[in-house]
Scaffold this active site. Structure first.
Site, mmCIF file in Angstrom:
data_model
loop_
_atom_site.group_PDB
_atom_site.id
_atom_site.type_symbol
_atom_site.label_atom_id
_atom_site.label_comp_id
_atom_site.label_asym_id
_atom_site.label_seq_id
_atom_site.Cartn_x
_atom_site.Cartn_y
_atom_site.Cartn_z
ATOM 1 N N GLU A 36 -14.891 -4.931 5.859
ATOM 2 C CA GLU A 36 -14.814 -3.784 6.775
ATOM 3 C C GLU A 36 -15.487 -4.106 8.117
ATOM 4 O O GLU A 36 -15.026 -3.680 9.177
ATOM 5 C CB GLU A 36 -15.493 -2.559 6.145
ATOM 6 C CG GLU A 36 -14.584 -1.717 5.256
ATOM 7 C CD GLU A 36 -13.726 -0.747 6.072
ATOM 8 O OE1 GLU A 36 -12.662 -1.171 6.569
ATOM 9 O OE2 GLU A 36 -14.112 0.423 6.199
ATOM 10 N N ASP A 68 -16.425 4.316 3.512
ATOM 11 C CA ASP A 68 -15.032 4.166 3.063
ATOM 12 C C ASP A 68 -14.921 3.168 1.909
ATOM 13 O O ASP A 68 -14.265 3.439 0.898
ATOM 14 C CB ASP A 68 -14.138 3.710 4.228
ATOM 15 C CG ASP A 68 -13.960 4.788 5.286
ATOM 16 O OD1 ASP A 68 -14.563 5.861 5.147
ATOM 17 O OD2 ASP A 68 -13.212 4.552 6.261
ATOM 18 N N GLY A 113 -6.596 7.084 9.161
ATOM 19 C CA GLY A 113 -7.743 7.901 8.754
ATOM 20 C C GLY A 113 -7.915 8.053 7.260
ATOM 21 O O GLY A 113 -8.858 8.694 6.798
ATOM 22 N N LEU A 114 -6.993 7.463 6.472
ATOM 23 C CA LEU A 114 -7.117 7.606 5.014
ATOM 24 C C LEU A 114 -7.750 6.364 4.369
ATOM 25 O O LEU A 114 -7.613 6.131 3.170
ATOM 26 C CB LEU A 114 -5.753 7.910 4.374
ATOM 27 C CG LEU A 114 -5.082 9.219 4.824
ATOM 28 C CD1 LEU A 114 -3.788 9.455 4.049
ATOM 29 C CD2 LEU A 114 -6.010 10.428 4.646
ATOM 30 N N SER A 132 0.808 -1.223 0.000
ATOM 31 C CA SER A 132 0.000 0.000 0.000
ATOM 32 C C SER A 132 0.839 1.271 0.000
ATOM 33 O O SER A 132 1.940 1.304 0.548
ATOM 34 C CB SER A 132 -0.898 0.011 1.246
ATOM 35 O OG SER A 132 -1.791 1.093 1.184
ATOM 36 N N SER A 148 -8.074 0.404 5.636
ATOM 37 C CA SER A 148 -8.794 -0.868 5.812
ATOM 38 C C SER A 148 -9.767 -1.087 4.653
ATOM 39 O O SER A 148 -9.873 -2.198 4.120
ATOM 40 C CB SER A 148 -9.545 -0.887 7.153
ATOM 41 O OG SER A 148 -10.516 0.124 7.207
ATOM 42 N N GLY A 154 -3.887 2.621 9.281
ATOM 43 C CA GLY A 154 -4.521 3.037 10.527
ATOM 44 C C GLY A 154 -4.376 4.515 10.811
ATOM 45 O O GLY A 154 -4.126 4.928 11.931
HETATM 46 N N1 LIG Z 1 -1.679 -2.697 3.582
HETATM 47 C C1 LIG Z 1 -2.130 -3.347 4.658
HETATM 48 N N2 LIG Z 1 -1.485 -4.447 5.127
HETATM 49 C C2 LIG Z 1 -1.941 -5.090 6.214
HETATM 50 N N3 LIG Z 1 -3.027 -4.721 6.942
HETATM 51 C C3 LIG Z 1 -3.709 -3.635 6.531
HETATM 52 C C4 LIG Z 1 -3.294 -2.899 5.375
HETATM 53 N N4 LIG Z 1 -4.151 -1.879 5.224
HETATM 54 C C5 LIG Z 1 -5.059 -1.963 6.224
HETATM 55 N N5 LIG Z 1 -4.806 -3.010 7.017
HETATM 56 C C6 LIG Z 1 -5.633 -3.416 8.194
HETATM 57 O O1 LIG Z 1 -6.499 -2.336 8.519
HETATM 58 C C7 LIG Z 1 -6.212 -1.827 9.851
HETATM 59 C C8 LIG Z 1 -6.358 -0.318 9.874
HETATM 60 O O2 LIG Z 1 -7.720 -0.019 9.746
HETATM 61 P P1 LIG Z 1 -8.396 1.223 10.457
HETATM 62 O O3 LIG Z 1 -9.792 1.231 9.997
HETATM 63 O O4 LIG Z 1 -8.137 1.201 11.929
HETATM 64 O O5 LIG Z 1 -7.603 2.494 9.871
HETATM 65 P P2 LIG Z 1 -7.795 3.242 8.465
HETATM 66 O O6 LIG Z 1 -8.739 2.458 7.621
HETATM 67 O O7 LIG Z 1 -6.458 3.494 7.900
HETATM 68 O O8 LIG Z 1 -8.437 4.624 8.905
HETATM 69 P P3 LIG Z 1 -10.000 5.121 8.795
HETATM 70 O O9 LIG Z 1 -10.834 3.893 9.042
HETATM 71 O O10 LIG Z 1 -10.140 6.119 9.892
HETATM 72 O O11 LIG Z 1 -10.108 5.695 7.460
HETATM 73 C C9 LIG Z 1 -4.785 -2.303 10.129
HETATM 74 O O12 LIG Z 1 -4.542 -2.409 11.515
HETATM 75 C C10 LIG Z 1 -4.790 -3.678 9.453
HETATM 76 O O13 LIG Z 1 -5.463 -4.633 10.223
HETATM 77 C C1 LIG Z 2 -15.336 7.012 11.574
HETATM 78 C C2 LIG Z 2 -16.035 6.609 10.280
HETATM 79 O O1 LIG Z 2 -17.213 7.422 10.147
HETATM 80 C C3 LIG Z 2 -15.181 6.897 9.057
HETATM 81 C C4 LIG Z 2 -13.847 6.232 9.066
HETATM 82 O O2 LIG Z 2 -13.149 6.615 7.882
HETATM 83 C C5 LIG Z 2 -16.435 5.158 10.371
HETATM 84 C C6 LIG Z 2 -17.415 4.726 9.303
HETATM 85 O O3 LIG Z 2 -18.148 5.549 8.764
HETATM 86 O O4 LIG Z 2 -17.440 3.524 9.026
HETATM 87 MG MG LIG Z 3 -10.718 2.001 8.265
#
Ligand SMILES: Nc1ncnc2c1ncn2[C@@H]1O[C@H](COP(=O)(O)OP(=O)(O)OP(=O)(O)O)[C@@H](O)[C@H]1O
Ligand SMILES: C[C@@](O)(CCO)CC(=O)[O-]
Ligand SMILES: [Mg+2]
Length: 391
Positions: free
Chosen positions: A193, A204, A143-144, A136, A147, A141
């Site tokens: 998700e 997302d 906010g972008l 990636s 996941s 983790g």
């Molecule tokens: N490239 C990757 N390799 C391995 N695991 C990943 C990868 N991308 C995402 N993940 C998984 O997703 C989790 C992060 O998800 P999380 O929803 O907490 O943060 P985000 O999606 O970056 O932020 P947000 O949901 O606020 O947009 C990681 O801890 C891991 O489990």
């Molecule tokens: C925090 C949140 O609103 C956005 C995460 O990017 C969670 C969601 O909508 O699933």
């Molecule tokens: Mg996420």
């Protein structure tokens, strides 16, 4: 046959968290992607395992197909063309497989992503041996939407080599799907998700699947068309956080203060709708753009105040806000908050002035230990390519 899929990350311009509780939110894809490669071994490879390589965290896992058959209760009874939620029994079985990996404490956050992988893979391809490689451009983790990008790219790669999609393998380069195939990818990604977030709104995975800019409310997607130039500085506070815990925290607060939080969510809904109206209204001249940017900045500040009410801001986010305010720039958190990434609206009307101000603000933020990046907004959604495979 080998396939590579990519899915973009996202920013949320307005409405995160409140969207989980039925409010409108506005989100745009960014031009940073998660890539998933999928390859099935040939009979000559003599390989009887499902392998997952997570390049960003330098980890590799392997499950013999015999083990998957022994542990997973519902293998082979699911259909790739009808996405379903993971049962309690299968959730427990997947958790036992992930537990056996003995992830060190610092990597425990990966367990949910690995669980989502096992659920999506075995739902679509059963116990078939394969090698899957994930890499990636997004900070994980933060906010972008890392996941969701993972779940969308995984679903796209898995479905494109399943019998449920009829695709033209001859096409070279990146290609997208038709609407019904995109819909299927999005539905499976949402199931992934759920394994990671617990209670996602679906915004997302939806913006990562379809790209561009979207308005989202109660699972309903509306595409937004705009000719307003929009520039955001993304600052990563580098404070790690977990979306699932932050979403649960907001729900707990809503349970404690039902009426007050309902008003907060309603205010966010109005802010998101105003953001959409501003972005969609026609742009006549520079003056109109300046006026729109000022209104958008004010709405971002109001949204940030309400996110603070929900309890998802953080000292580092407040520090970025304070720094950018010195330059009269509006800032709000994006995604789940609690650290992670912050958005600052950059003026586009006076590029010379904007250039100097932006350089100064970036320097000051990076001196505080934060990492700034600029990303293209509103670009492509998920795509697949049948050429090339990295191992
Ligand atoms: N490239 C990757 N390799 C391995 N695991 C990943 C990868 N991308 C995402 N993940 C998984 O997703 C989790 C992060 O998800 P999380 O929803 O907490 O943060 P985000 O999606 O970056 O932020 P947000 O949901 O606020 O947009 C990681 O801890 C891991 O489990
Ligand atoms: C925090 C949140 O609103 C956005 C995460 O990017 C969670 C969601 O909508 O699933
Ligand atoms: Mg996420």
């Amino acid at each position: 046959m080998e396939v590579r899929a990519r899915a973009p990350g996202k920013i949320i311009l307005a409405g995160e968290h409140a969207v989980v509780h039925g409010s409108t939110a506005v989100s745009a894809a960014i031009d940073l992607y998660t890539y998933v490669s999928l390859r099935f071994p040939t009979p000559h490879d003599n390989d009887d395992a499902l392998k997952l390589q997570l390049k960003d965290v330098d980890l590799e896992f392997s499950w013999p197909v015999g083990k998957l058959k022994e542990v997973l209760p519902e293998l082979g009874i699911k259909s790739a063309s009808s996405p379903s939620s993971c049962s309690l029994e299968t959730t427990k079985a997947i958790a036992s497989l992930v537990e056996e990996l003995n992830l060190v404490d610092a990597k425990l956050g990966l367990a949910s992503g690995i669980s989502a992988f096992l659920w999506l893979y075995t739902s679509i391809h059963g116990e078939k041996p394969a090698k899957v490689v994930v890499t990636s451009e997004l900070p994980l983790g933060s906010g972008l939407g890392s996941s969701a990008a993972l779940c969308v790219a995984l679903s796209a790669a898995l479905l494109s080599l399943s019998d449920s999609l009829k695709l033209d393998f001859g096409h070279q380069g990146w290609q997208t799907f038709g609407d019904s195939e995109l819909d299927l990818v999005n539905k499976w990604a949402f199931e992934g998700e759920k394994m990671i977030h617990g209670r996602p709104s679906g915004i997302d995975n939806t913006v990562s699947t379809f790209g561009n800019m979207i308005k989202f409310r109660s699972g309903e997607l509306t595409h937004i068309k705009t000719n307003m130039p929009l520039k955001m500085l993304v600052t990563n506070t580098k404070v790690g956080r977990n979306t699932s815990a932050l979403v649960a925290g907001v729900s707990e607060r809503a349970a404690r203060h039902g009426s007050a939080m309902a008003s907060v969510f309603k205010a966010v809904d109005s802010i998101s709708n105003e953001v959409v109206a501003i972005i969609q209204s026609p742009v006549s001249d520079d003056l109109a753009i300046t006026e729109k940017e000022e209104k958008l900045g004010e709405l971002m500040e109001m949204n940030q105040g309400l996110l603070q009410c929900m309890g998802v801001s953080h000292g580092t986010i407040e520090a970025v806000i304070k720094t950018t305010l010195k330059y009269k720039l509006a800032t709000k958190l994006t995604g789940a908050g609690g650290g992670g990434c912050v958005l600052t609206l950059l003026p586009t009307h006076d590029l010379v002035l904007a250039g100097t101000v932006v350089d100064k603000v970036i320097r000051e933020l990076e001196e505080c230990g934060f990492k700034c990046l600029t990303a293209g907004i509103g670009g492509r959604g998920m795509e697949i390519s049948f050429s090339g495979f990295s191992s």
